[in-house]
Design a protein around this motif. Structure first.
Motif, short mmCIF file in Angstrom:
data_model
loop_
_atom_site.label_atom_id
_atom_site.label_comp_id
_atom_site.label_asym_id
_atom_site.label_seq_id
_atom_site.Cartn_x
_atom_site.Cartn_y
_atom_site.Cartn_z
N ALA A 117 0.83 -1.21 0.00
CA ALA A 117 0.00 0.00 0.00
C ALA A 117 0.86 1.25 0.00
O ALA A 117 0.60 2.21 -0.74
CB ALA A 117 -0.95 0.00 1.20
N ASP A 118 1.91 1.27 0.82
CA ASP A 118 2.80 2.43 0.86
C ASP A 118 3.56 2.59 -0.45
O ASP A 118 3.77 3.69 -0.92
CB ASP A 118 3.80 2.30 2.02
CG ASP A 118 3.14 2.45 3.37
OD1 ASP A 118 1.98 2.92 3.43
OD2 ASP A 118 3.78 2.08 4.38
N GLY A 119 3.98 1.48 -1.03
CA GLY A 119 4.78 1.53 -2.25
C GLY A 119 4.02 2.03 -3.45
O GLY A 119 4.56 2.75 -4.28
N HIS A 144 10.92 14.37 -1.08
CA HIS A 144 10.30 15.38 -0.21
C HIS A 144 8.90 14.91 0.22
O HIS A 144 8.53 15.00 1.39
CB HIS A 144 10.22 16.72 -0.94
CG HIS A 144 9.48 17.77 -0.18
ND1 HIS A 144 9.99 18.40 0.93
CD2 HIS A 144 8.24 18.28 -0.37
CE1 HIS A 144 9.11 19.26 1.39
NE2 HIS A 144 8.03 19.21 0.63
N MET A 145 8.14 14.39 -0.75
CA MET A 145 6.79 13.90 -0.43
C MET A 145 6.83 12.66 0.44
O MET A 145 6.03 12.51 1.36
CB MET A 145 6.03 13.61 -1.73
CG MET A 145 5.66 14.84 -2.51
SD MET A 145 4.77 14.35 -4.01
CE MET A 145 5.50 15.47 -5.19
N ARG A 146 7.77 11.78 0.20
CA ARG A 146 7.90 10.53 0.97
C ARG A 146 8.42 10.79 2.38
O ARG A 146 8.33 9.90 3.23
CB ARG A 146 8.83 9.55 0.26
CG ARG A 146 8.23 8.92 -0.97
CD ARG A 146 7.48 7.68 -0.60
NE ARG A 146 6.97 7.01 -1.80
CZ ARG A 146 6.01 6.12 -1.75
NH1 ARG A 146 5.48 5.79 -0.59
NH2 ARG A 146 5.57 5.55 -2.84
N ALA A 147 8.95 11.98 2.65
CA ALA A 147 9.42 12.30 4.00
C ALA A 147 8.25 12.42 4.97
O ALA A 147 8.43 12.31 6.18
CB ALA A 147 10.23 13.60 3.99
N GLN A 148 7.04 12.59 4.44
CA GLN A 148 5.84 12.61 5.28
C GLN A 148 5.53 11.17 5.69
O GLN A 148 5.90 10.23 4.98
CB GLN A 148 4.66 13.19 4.50
CG GLN A 148 4.91 14.57 3.93
CD GLN A 148 5.26 15.59 4.99
OE1 GLN A 148 4.61 15.65 6.02
NE2 GLN A 148 6.31 16.36 4.76
N ALA A 197 0.44 4.74 7.86
CA ALA A 197 0.80 5.10 9.23
C ALA A 197 -0.13 6.16 9.80
O ALA A 197 -0.08 6.46 10.98
CB ALA A 197 2.24 5.59 9.31
N THR A 198 -0.96 6.75 8.95
CA THR A 198 -1.85 7.80 9.45
C THR A 198 -3.06 7.18 10.13
O THR A 198 -3.52 6.10 9.78
CB THR A 198 -2.32 8.73 8.31
OG1 THR A 198 -2.98 7.96 7.32
CG2 THR A 198 -1.16 9.48 7.71
N SER A 199 -3.53 7.85 11.11
CA SER A 199 -4.64 7.38 11.91
C SER A 199 -5.92 7.30 11.07
O SER A 199 -6.15 8.11 10.20
CB SER A 199 -4.84 8.35 13.09
OG SER A 199 -6.12 8.27 13.59
N ARG A 200 -6.72 6.32 11.38
CA ARG A 200 -8.01 6.17 10.70
C ARG A 200 -9.12 6.64 11.64
O ARG A 200 -10.11 5.96 11.83
CB ARG A 200 -8.23 4.72 10.30
CG ARG A 200 -7.36 4.27 9.21
CD ARG A 200 -7.91 2.98 8.65
NE ARG A 200 -7.05 1.86 9.05
CZ ARG A 200 -7.33 0.61 8.79
NH1 ARG A 200 -8.40 0.26 8.19
NH2 ARG A 200 -6.48 -0.34 9.18
N ARG A 201 -8.95 7.83 12.16
CA ARG A 201 -9.95 8.34 13.10
C ARG A 201 -11.28 8.57 12.39
O ARG A 201 -11.32 9.12 11.30
CB ARG A 201 -9.48 9.65 13.72
CG ARG A 201 -8.46 9.44 14.83
CD ARG A 201 -8.11 10.73 15.45
NE ARG A 201 -6.93 11.20 14.71
CZ ARG A 201 -6.66 12.46 14.48
NH1 ARG A 201 -7.43 13.41 14.88
NH2 ARG A 201 -5.57 12.78 13.81
N ARG A 202 -12.31 8.18 13.05
CA ARG A 202 -13.65 8.44 12.53
C ARG A 202 -14.10 9.78 13.10
O ARG A 202 -13.78 10.11 14.24
CB ARG A 202 -14.61 7.34 12.93
CG ARG A 202 -14.18 6.00 12.39
CD ARG A 202 -15.27 4.97 12.61
NE ARG A 202 -14.81 3.64 12.28
CZ ARG A 202 -14.82 3.13 11.06
NH1 ARG A 202 -15.24 3.84 10.06
NH2 ARG A 202 -14.40 1.91 10.84
#
Length: 162
Positions: A60-62, A144-148, A153-158
């Motif tokens: 997914a990340d790739g 630069h974009m991949r440094a984020q 890894a980002t939260s799936r907050r509802r």
């Protein structure tokens, strides 16, 4: 002005986005006609062909694709006998995807057409100097974009309702 792009930035942005869209459309047509798969499915198979297996999160990340979308695409590829999915021996929460011999054969069959489309639409219009400059620029932008943090890894907050 911080809330608007400069005219040259806007021209570069639209030229990049249009070029990527045109190339991706042509590649998608070639992949569907020659192999019956989508561009995203090709990306997944091509990544797995290089490494033989990856976790679904790594995939997914790739390919910069959502986890749910990737799961759907993986199910389609698995049903077609192009990949397998198994539990990860090192992490019981992870699933490992691996390319099958049938998947490898498909990638090998698709690559000549894929290379021809890419070469004719993108690389034939560039000099060696252009290619070097494009590689340097796009590598710097990508890094630069991949440094984020990766999307996985980002939260799936509802959203909360108050």
């Amino acid at each position: 002005m911080a809330d608007a792009l400069e005219p040259e930035q806007l021209r570069a942005y639209f030229a990049l986005m249009e070029s990527v869209s045109l190339l991706q459309h042509a590649v998608e047509q070639q992949l569907r006609a020659d192999g019956g798969i989508s561009y995203v499915q090709f990306q997944l198979l091509a990544r797995l062909a290089q490494t033989k297996q990856l976790t679904m999160t790594e995939l997914a990340d790739g390919v910069v694709y959502s986890r749910s979308g990737l799961t759907h695409q993986a199910k389609l590829l698995e049903r077609a006998g192009l990949i397998t999915r198994t539990g990860c021996p090192d992490d019981q929460r992870a699933t490992v995807a691996a390319i099958t011999d049938t998947g490898l054969a498909l990638i090998r069959r698709l690559m000549p057409g894929h290379i021809e489309v890419t070469r004719s639409l993108l690389f034939d219009s560039l000099s060696n100097e252009d290619l070097h400059a494009l590689t340097e620029i796009m590598t710097r932008a990508r890094d630069h974009m991949r440094a984020q943090p990766p999307r996985s890894a980002t939260s799936r907050r509802r959203p909360t309702t108050d």
